[in-house]
Design an enzyme around this catalytic site. Structure first.
Site: not given
Ligand code: AMP
Length: 212
Positions: A13, A88, A127, A159, A171
């Site tokens: 993404k 989400r 990654r 990360r 996740r």
């Molecule tokens: P991502 O980079 O999209 O994988 O997001 C990393 C982390 O940020 C996730 O595992 C959540 O802890 C938090 N996070 C990101 N987007 C959301 C969202 N829309 N709602 C809740 N937590 C989020």
């Protein structure tokens, strides 16, 4: 052009978001990135979300929706945006619809990028990302010079939430439980575009452009 993109972790993404943003001249807004920057900068928001992000849990909806509301009212979103990682869950999708309705606007499409679980895991565990500009790399596709970002010269690192296989699996489980129901939500509204995320970034991108 108002778009959302979702899919399991490692579906690509972030990479596709950057390509879409460039082609359509819209900002790519990643809630995960906003949270990671806040954590890095030790801001008030960062302190609130740290424990959730590090454990791979969802940040509470109220806080996340507030962050997105503030971001979408910025001037650069007037002609559109791509949201990556938000919504989400169905509650967040409803909040987004309400927020856009207040602005007499609506989404144009919801892209779901899908890859099998083993591809997802392999991509996430290898990654790496630039700690300054966020550009993505992989153990199999590193920067040209010694883990220094090709774009900005920043350090390319893993990360923290990608490090533990257990956190990554958590996740992915959350994705299936909470985020996958968005497929039905957007299909019911005739907005869903399903994209096969396997193959090179260029191949996936051309599928996305065709679907849009
Ligand atoms: P991502 O980079 O999209 O994988 O997001 C990393 C982390 O940020 C996730 O595992 C959540 O802890 C938090 N996070 C990101 N987007 C959301 C969202 N829309 N709602 C809740 N937590 C989020």
């Amino acid at each position: 052009m108002r778009l959302v993109i979702f899919g399991p972790q490692g579906a690509g993404k972030g990479t596709q978001g950057a390509l879409i943003a460039e082609k359509y001249g819209i900002p790519s807004i990643s809630t995960g990135e906003i949270f990671r920057w806040a954590i890095k900068g030790k801001t008030a928001l960062g302190l609130k979300v740290l424990e959730y992000v590090d454990a791979g849990r969802l940040v509470p909806d109220e806080l996340t929706v507030e962050v997105v509301t503030n971001r979408l009212t910025a001037d650069d979103c007037i002609d559109g945006f791509l949201l990556d990682g938000f919504p989400r869950n169905v509650g967040q999708a409803r909040s987004l619809d309400a927020l856009l309705a207040d602005q007499n606007a609506a989404l144009d499409a919801a892209l779901v990028v899908e890859v099998p679980e083993d591809v997802s895991l392999r991509r996430i565990l290898g990654r790496r990302a630039c700690s300054d500009c966020g550009r993505n790399y992989h153990l199999d596709a590193p920067p040209q010079n010694d883990w220094t970002c090709d774009a900005c010269g920043g350090d390319v690192v893993e990360r923290t939430d990608d490090h533990e296989e257990e956190t990554v699996r958590n996740r992915l489980k959350l994705y299936h439980e909470q985020t996958e129901p968005l497929k039905k939500y957007y299909a019911d509204r005739d907005l869903l575009r399903e994209i096969n995320g396997e193959g090179s970034p260029d191949e996936v991108f051309s599928r996305i452009v065709t679907s849009i």
